[in-house]
Design an enzyme around this catalytic site. Structure first.
Site, mmCIF file in Angstrom:
data_model
loop_
_atom_site.group_PDB
_atom_site.id
_atom_site.type_symbol
_atom_site.label_atom_id
_atom_site.label_comp_id
_atom_site.label_asym_id
_atom_site.label_seq_id
_atom_site.Cartn_x
_atom_site.Cartn_y
_atom_site.Cartn_z
ATOM 1 N N ALA A 69 0.812 -1.212 0.000
ATOM 2 C CA ALA A 69 0.000 0.000 0.000
ATOM 3 C C ALA A 69 0.851 1.269 0.000
ATOM 4 O O ALA A 69 0.410 2.305 -0.494
ATOM 5 C CB ALA A 69 -0.934 -0.008 1.202
ATOM 6 N N GLN A 178 -6.963 -0.830 6.133
ATOM 7 C CA GLN A 178 -7.455 -1.451 7.370
ATOM 8 C C GLN A 178 -8.963 -1.709 7.338
ATOM 9 O O GLN A 178 -9.531 -2.168 8.327
ATOM 10 C CB GLN A 178 -7.094 -0.573 8.589
ATOM 11 C CG GLN A 178 -5.602 -0.370 8.787
ATOM 12 C CD GLN A 178 -4.856 -1.653 9.160
ATOM 13 O OE1 GLN A 178 -5.463 -2.686 9.478
ATOM 14 N NE2 GLN A 178 -3.531 -1.602 9.105
ATOM 15 N N THR A 236 8.820 -5.828 -14.716
ATOM 16 C CA THR A 236 8.299 -7.187 -14.915
ATOM 17 C C THR A 236 7.361 -7.545 -13.766
ATOM 18 O O THR A 236 7.706 -7.370 -12.598
ATOM 19 C CB THR A 236 9.467 -8.196 -14.988
ATOM 20 O OG1 THR A 236 10.340 -7.737 -16.017
ATOM 21 C CG2 THR A 236 8.986 -9.592 -15.282
ATOM 22 N N CYS A 322 4.956 0.898 12.001
ATOM 23 C CA CYS A 322 5.757 1.739 11.107
ATOM 24 C C CYS A 322 6.428 2.871 11.868
ATOM 25 O O CYS A 322 7.482 3.347 11.490
ATOM 26 C CB CYS A 322 4.884 2.356 10.020
ATOM 27 S SG CYS A 322 3.648 1.260 9.389
HETATM 28 N N1 PMP Z 1 -2.017 2.469 5.046
HETATM 29 C C1 PMP Z 1 -2.409 1.985 6.232
HETATM 30 C C2 PMP Z 1 -3.664 2.501 6.862
HETATM 31 C C3 PMP Z 1 -1.636 1.009 6.869
HETATM 32 O O1 PMP Z 1 -2.025 0.529 8.057
HETATM 33 C C4 PMP Z 1 -0.450 0.544 6.237
HETATM 34 C C5 PMP Z 1 0.424 -0.501 6.905
HETATM 35 N N2 PMP Z 1 0.906 -0.124 8.163
HETATM 36 C C6 PMP Z 1 -0.093 1.075 4.998
HETATM 37 C C7 PMP Z 1 -0.899 2.040 4.429
HETATM 38 C C8 PMP Z 1 1.156 0.627 4.276
HETATM 39 O O2 PMP Z 1 1.008 -0.689 3.812
HETATM 40 P P1 PMP Z 1 2.262 -1.535 3.277
HETATM 41 O O3 PMP Z 1 2.903 -2.130 4.491
HETATM 42 O O4 PMP Z 1 1.651 -2.578 2.392
HETATM 43 O O5 PMP Z 1 3.136 -0.619 2.536
#
Ligand code: PMP
Length: 373
Positions: A69, A178, A236, A322
């Site tokens: 994401a 989420q 790819t 994160c």
């Molecule tokens: N958006 C939200 C609301 C998330 O909780 C997260 C993951 N912590 C992400 C984006 C990013 O997703 P990804 O780990 O697949 O990059």
């Protein structure tokens, strides 16, 4: 081991891992190649896209598989905004977006955009009047997450869709990470111009996800390369990642209601038990995902509590995974409470259909032990 951190990530299912291996071993060809195995690989890719469209009931949307994401959000926002650099156009988001959206908007400030960050109320929800007042004819993008990853608040996406009908030039981007596959959508995905998902939150593979957008949008390429995936995500194609992402979406939708109802029960049980302790529950009570319960224990260091629980093999999160290596106040909790102490002592407990009431009892017992010290 008791895992209360499924908002951060989940363990892939055996079925998904086996499918990933099977595709990697049997269809390792380049899906752009013109010979039969390339064509067969491309057919699988197209079939996986059709499955996503069918499950999400999409009519005119393209599906671009991404490395998750974070990449999908970047491609979406830059893909819209690259058309308007240094034109002083307005773009609107919220104060509680995931960094893969929030930090992109911060960078848009340096590219000549007029960025508005919407507040949230004490229930973690945006104020629709503030959105209406912020919208101008020069607004080109609104980006609002569906479910917040720290407190679980659910944004009124349907109302946002209706408000934006008066602004046909303005595109709507929704970070659905989420929400998708976890809670029912009370809005039509067809009415969202661009949305994103991540497979590893849903027992899929890490480094996999998708950007799904309306094919009438003039999305510019943010990454330069060849023309794979409509030139939006050139390179790819990782077919195994694409096929397992499609399968992951299919799986979560099959079990959505059962899982939701089970987790809702767990959520009520957990909240009742937490109310016996001297803590603050930051997650709102209504318009909230049952998968996330955020708490703060004032006068106690969240990191020490997390490690105490970890010693007992119970995993919870401080802030989000994160952001948990930074000791800054959690921006969502701060936007919600305006309280620095709550924002620096927050702990996120995530629930999943794999958790049990017995696990919650163990968590509460260990928290009580810790607070007695
Ligand atoms: N958006 C939200 C609301 C998330 O909780 C997260 C993951 N912590 C992400 C984006 C990013 O997703 P990804 O780990 O697949 O990059």
């Amino acid at each position: 081991m008791i895992y209360f951190d499924s908002t951060a990530t989940t363990k892939p299912t055996k079925e998904i891992l086996e499918l990933y291996n099977k595709i990697s071993l049997e269809y390792w060809y380049n899906s752009s190649s013109a010979y039969t195995m390339g064509i067969k690989s491309n057919n699988l890719l197209q079939k996986s896209i059709e499955v996503v469209k069918e499950v999400l009931k999409l009519k005119d949307h393209n599906v671009i598989y991404t490395s998750g994401a974070t990449e999908a959000n970047n491609l979406a926002i830059h893909g819209i905004c690259n058309n308007y650099i240094n034109q002083n156009k307005r773009v609107i988001t919220t104060k509680i977006e995931h960094p893969s959206v929030f930090n992109v908007f911060k960078s848009l400030e340096t590219l000549g955009f007029d960025v508005v960050y919407l507040d949230i109320d004490s229930n973690g929800i945006i104020n629709l009047n503030q959105l209406k007042e912020s919208l101008t004819k020069e607004t080109v993008l609104v980006s609002i997450m569906w479910v917040n990853n720290i407190i679980g608040s659910i944004q009124p996406i349907n109302e946002v869709i209706n408000i934006l009908k008066e602004y046909p030039r303005c595109k709507l981007h929704v970070d659905a990470v989420q929400g998708l596959g976890k809670i029912k959508n009370n809005f039509d995905f067809n009415q969202v111009d661009l949305f994103t998902m991540s497979s590893h939150k849903l027992e899929g593979i890490k480094g996999s996800g998708a950007l799904i957008y309306n094919n009438k949008i003039n999305l510019t390429s943010h990454i330069q390369g060849a023309n794979q995936q409509l030139g939006i995500k050139p390179g790819t194609v990782d077919l195994a990642s694409a096929v397992t992402t499609s399968k992951t979406i299919q799986n979560v939708y099959k079990n959505l209601d059962n899982n939701y109802n089970y987790v809702l029960e767990l959520n009520k049980y957990l909240r009742n038990k937490l109310n016996e302790l001297n803590i603050t529950i930051n997650s709102p009570v209504k318009n909230v995902s049952p998968y996330i319960v955020n708490i703060s224990i004032k006068e106690h260091n969240a990191e020490t509590i997390m490690h105490h629980l970890e010693q007992k093999e119970i995993y919870v999160s401080i802030g989000s995974a994160c952001g948990s290596k930074t000791k800054k106040p959690e921006k969502t909790i701060y936007a919600l409470t305006n309280d620095l102490t709550l924002a620096t002592t927050s702990i996120r407990i995530s629930l999943s259909h794999h958790n049990t009431k017995e696990e919650i009892d163990t968590l509460i017992k260990e928290l009580k032990e810790y607070l007695k010290k």
